[in-house]
Write a protein that holds these residues in place. Structure first.
Motif, PDB file in Angstrom:
ATOM      1  N   ALA B  66       0.790  -0.977  -0.057  1.00 61.97           N
ATOM      2  CA  ALA B  66       0.339  -0.168  -0.034  1.00 61.97           C
ATOM      3  C   ALA B  66       0.990   1.472   0.184  1.00 61.97           C
ATOM      4  O   ALA B  66       0.442   1.844  -0.385  1.00 61.97           O
ATOM      5  CB  ALA B  66      -0.999  -0.618   1.326  1.00 61.97           C
ATOM      6  N   ALA B  67       2.223   1.275   0.966  1.00 60.03           N
ATOM      7  CA  ALA B  67       2.668   2.008   0.799  1.00 60.03           C
ATOM      8  C   ALA B  67       3.337   2.618  -0.313  1.00 60.03           C
ATOM      9  O   ALA B  67       3.820   4.017  -1.007  1.00 60.03           O
ATOM     10  CB  ALA B  67       3.670   2.290   1.435  1.00 60.03           C
ATOM     11  N   TYR B  69       2.427   2.107  -3.418  1.00 56.06           N
ATOM     12  CA  TYR B  69       1.341   1.861  -3.717  1.00 56.06           C
ATOM     13  C   TYR B  69       1.060   3.016  -6.103  1.00 56.06           C
ATOM     14  O   TYR B  69       1.175   2.667  -7.087  1.00 56.06           O
ATOM     15  CB  TYR B  69      -0.433   1.381  -4.027  1.00 56.06           C
ATOM     16  CG  TYR B  69      -1.783   0.843  -4.605  1.00 56.06           C
ATOM     17  CD1 TYR B  69      -1.035  -0.051  -5.747  1.00 56.06           C
ATOM     18  CD2 TYR B  69      -1.408   2.261  -6.044  1.00 56.06           C
ATOM     19  CE1 TYR B  69      -2.535   0.049  -6.473  1.00 56.06           C
ATOM     20  CE2 TYR B  69      -3.052   2.203  -6.848  1.00 56.06           C
ATOM     21  CZ  TYR B  69      -2.962   0.591  -7.450  1.00 56.06           C
ATOM     22  OH  TYR B  69      -4.586   0.346  -8.465  1.00 56.06           O
ATOM     23  N   ALA B  70       1.283   4.349  -5.273  1.00 52.76           N
ATOM     24  CA  ALA B  70       1.307   5.735  -5.734  1.00 52.76           C
ATOM     25  C   ALA B  70       3.027   5.352  -6.659  1.00 52.76           C
ATOM     26  O   ALA B  70       2.673   5.753  -7.954  1.00 52.76           O
ATOM     27  CB  ALA B  70       0.715   6.739  -5.515  1.00 52.76           C
ATOM     28  N   CYS B  73       2.756   2.611  -9.361  1.00 49.90           N
ATOM     29  CA  CYS B  73       1.626   3.202 -10.723  1.00 49.90           C
ATOM     30  C   CYS B  73       2.690   4.233 -11.837  1.00 49.90           C
ATOM     31  O   CYS B  73       2.407   4.224 -12.947  1.00 49.90           O
ATOM     32  CB  CYS B  73       0.235   3.491 -10.416  1.00 49.90           C
ATOM     33  SG  CYS B  73      -0.969   2.495  -9.400  1.00 49.90           S
ATOM     34  N   VAL B  83      -1.292  -3.265 -12.032  1.00 49.03           N
ATOM     35  CA  VAL B  83      -0.659  -2.834 -10.470  1.00 49.03           C
ATOM     36  C   VAL B  83      -1.640  -2.645  -9.121  1.00 49.03           C
ATOM     37  O   VAL B  83      -2.511  -2.746  -9.560  1.00 49.03           O
ATOM     38  CB  VAL B  83       0.126  -1.369 -10.410  1.00 49.03           C
ATOM     39  CG1 VAL B  83       0.840  -0.993  -8.205  1.00 49.03           C
ATOM     40  CG2 VAL B  83       1.406  -0.628 -10.566  1.00 49.03           C
ATOM     41  N   GLU B  85      -2.602  -4.012  -5.477  1.00 49.60           N
ATOM     42  CA  GLU B  85      -1.596  -4.202  -3.990  1.00 49.60           C
ATOM     43  C   GLU B  85      -1.708  -5.528  -3.620  1.00 49.60           C
ATOM     44  O   GLU B  85      -2.388  -6.435  -3.509  1.00 49.60           O
ATOM     45  CB  GLU B  85      -2.946  -3.752  -2.913  1.00 49.60           C
ATOM     46  CG  GLU B  85      -2.255  -3.025  -0.928  1.00 49.60           C
ATOM     47  CD  GLU B  85      -3.257  -2.475  -0.261  1.00 49.60           C
ATOM     48  OE1 GLU B  85      -3.858  -2.015  -0.858  1.00 49.60           O
ATOM     49  OE2 GLU B  85      -2.905  -2.446   0.279  1.00 49.60           O
TER      50      GLU B  85
END
Lengths: 368, 368
Positions: B66-67, B69-70, B73, B83, B85
């Motif tokens: 989660a940390a 993820y951005a 992407c 992508v 999680e």
């Protein structure tokens, strides 16, 4: 992930009615101990019951944090339930998930609204909310559905209902609230809804239910049964804080026409007797600065309207109230072709919503 | 998730060769700063290059925390990359992901081995590893593929190679290591492999490459090119710690027959000149108790054999070594129908493996 710079309306996409066939329903696993009592264990049991009930009718995907993954798998053991790792800030996927849109050829895409926890720093329910805001994009990417990103337009899925034939129901209390999109007026908001959801007419009820933490979400108050027919939460008790709200809404509905110029037939769905959070229910909720406090005696916005339509079924909350049976009967009359399943809704209600709030349908069709 | 209590062999399933058509390749996003220098940023760039190279040939799904993820992407923006999680303890999906198996009707299932971080508390590379151990089940559930759980049988995907026609290649150094399955002897391990992978003959090389942290994974040393043909990492330098290992392996290969009783043709793939971790490369790795130390001067087990076969291509590591070109030419001769893509492999190697170790192919076919 494919993010589109066009709009659904321009591309021939629109939001289908909830009764259109589903591919699956999405849910999230409740976990935060500052919103759910007893470490969220009673809520998890209630959510699992909802998931297992839906799984009798259609597949369910449940997003869960890494920490709760193994537990969720064990509690949700059913061949039609898929558990997926997804982090979030809470479990209200109606409001944080994508709003799926379809076209006439059966393609499915999704709208990824901006989410600000029901009001951001002006009355929002928790901070931070960045994982909730990422959720819709994550789900669309998982499913391979192209994504419409709405820029900075704030909307929760629970703030809208559609008939799939061009009409949208919402409330002024929520959509015109300055804690959502203060930079837009009613006309600009209407144009956003039209372009993102493919609707042509918007019916604005003044307010939602009293004591609703969402600033009056429509999905706790009024919904479509089919084109030209709505269900409206109702009370005849003049002492109820909803007495005037129900009448205001009815007056608007009775003078409205839908996108195809039909008048609306209004079915009244009784509200349960007023429910309050108990001392015992609030005692074990972690008090955390920045999260919505849960205080004994706090009124709970219970409503039978907060149900989900699934393929062949209706999954509705019950409140151990004399009106439960009447609500079930009205729902069954409104949806004669569907099996009505009533499930205990109080544990979900304690967290701030109900079955419709914790589910998000994905229409049948192919990503594309 | 559907977990089966039968075995793939009994159900008519087997592991296809890597050159069989893929539906997609899975990867994980490197992140842990106690294994990857400079906050894993150089490794992330190298992994992204691998993902983007594979995406020219087939879809790629990349699991990320989660940390991250951005960021993932943004770095992996490509229409063929998804992508997802997924939390993990590190990024070696060859060893932590499922081993996919298929049947003659095109159904796809997966084997979920027990993972103990390459040796558990007896020489394993980090602790804890429970997220890695959950990973295969998560991926199978995501894909809707029925899952075979192997009980307590420890195996990493990098410890095996198959020809898809009944033959498996492995090393005694890894599979008979008491830090994997001390309760089983060679015969019992062979029966596990036969029942889980649908193989009939196992070719046991004595050892893998020297200085390989995996206890001699086959996928850094020797692989099938097609049935009856293998590539073997090779050195003619008597001072190399691999000099004897290569000859031992060759002797076994030359006297072996595959499951269809074919002798094996052995192609030699030169090893690059010995590579060592530099002071600079080790300086920015977080020293954390319980994780494998990364020390300047530590030999790196570089090998061109650590490549991935994709639909229409070969994705292989290069080491800025004079042998890079020769390796590319040998690979091109061995795989005349595929485009050979050589990518910088040193950053991945610094973490303990290479392109084959960080990828896991999912064969074409329908879950079922």
């Amino acid at each position: 992930m494919m993010t589109l710079n066009t709009t659904p309306h321009d591309d021939g996409f629109y939001m289908p009615a909830e009764w259109a066939p589903h591919r699956q329903t999405w849910m999230l696993w409740p976990e935060r101990p500052d919103n759910w009592r007893l470490g969220a264990k009673p809520a998890q049991a209630a959510f699992a019951r909802v998931a297992l009930a839906i799984a009798r009718f259609e597949p369910v995907s449940v997003g869960v944090s890494a920490a709760q993954y193994a537990n969720a798998c064990a509690r949700l053991a059913h061949p039609a339930i898929r558990v997926v790792e997804l982090s979030s800030d809470d479990a209200w996927i109606r409001d944080t998930g994508p709003t799926f849109v379809i076209n006439r050829r059966g393609n499915v895409r999704g709208v990824d609204w901006t989410f600000n926890a029901w009001g951001g720093l002006q009355g929002g329910l928790y901070w931070p909310w960045q994982r909730d805001d990422q959720l819709a994009g994550k789900i669309l990417q998982l499913e391979g559905c192209p994504r419409y990103r709405t820029g900075h337009f704030v909307l929760e899925g629970g703030a809208i209902h559609v008939d799939g034939e061009g009409t949208l129901l919402t409330t002024e209390e929520c959509l015109l609230n300055p804690n959502r999109n203060p930079q837009y007026n009613r006309g600009q908001i209407s144009r956003q809804l039209a372009s993102q959801l493919g609707v042509e007419r918007i019916i604005w009820l003044p307010r939602g239910l009293a004591d609703d933490e969402t600033d009056g979400h429509i999905d706790n108050f009024c919904c479509f049964v089919r084109p030209g027919e709505v269900l409206l939460a109702w009370t005849d008790d003049p002492a109820s804080p909803n007495y005037r709200r129900c009448r205001e809404a009815l007056a608007v509905l009775e003078r409205s026409r839908d996108a195809r110029n039909r008048p609306l037939q209004v079915h009244r769905l009784p509200l349960p007797v007023p429910l309050l959070a108990s001392e015992d229910e609030c005692a074990s909720i972690d008090p955390v600065p920045g999260s919505q406090p849960r205080r004994p005696g706090q009124p709970l916005a219970a409503s039978y309207v907060n149900f989900l339509i699934v393929n062949g079924g209706i999954i509705a909350p019950a409140f151990a109230d004399p009106a439960d049976l009447q609500a079930a009967q009205i729902l069954q009359r409104c949806f004669p072709g569907r099996e009505v399943v009533m499930l205990p809704g109080r544990e979900i209600l304690l967290g701030g919503g109900n079955i419709h709030c914790i589910t998000q349908q994905q229409p049948a069709g192919q990503p594309g």
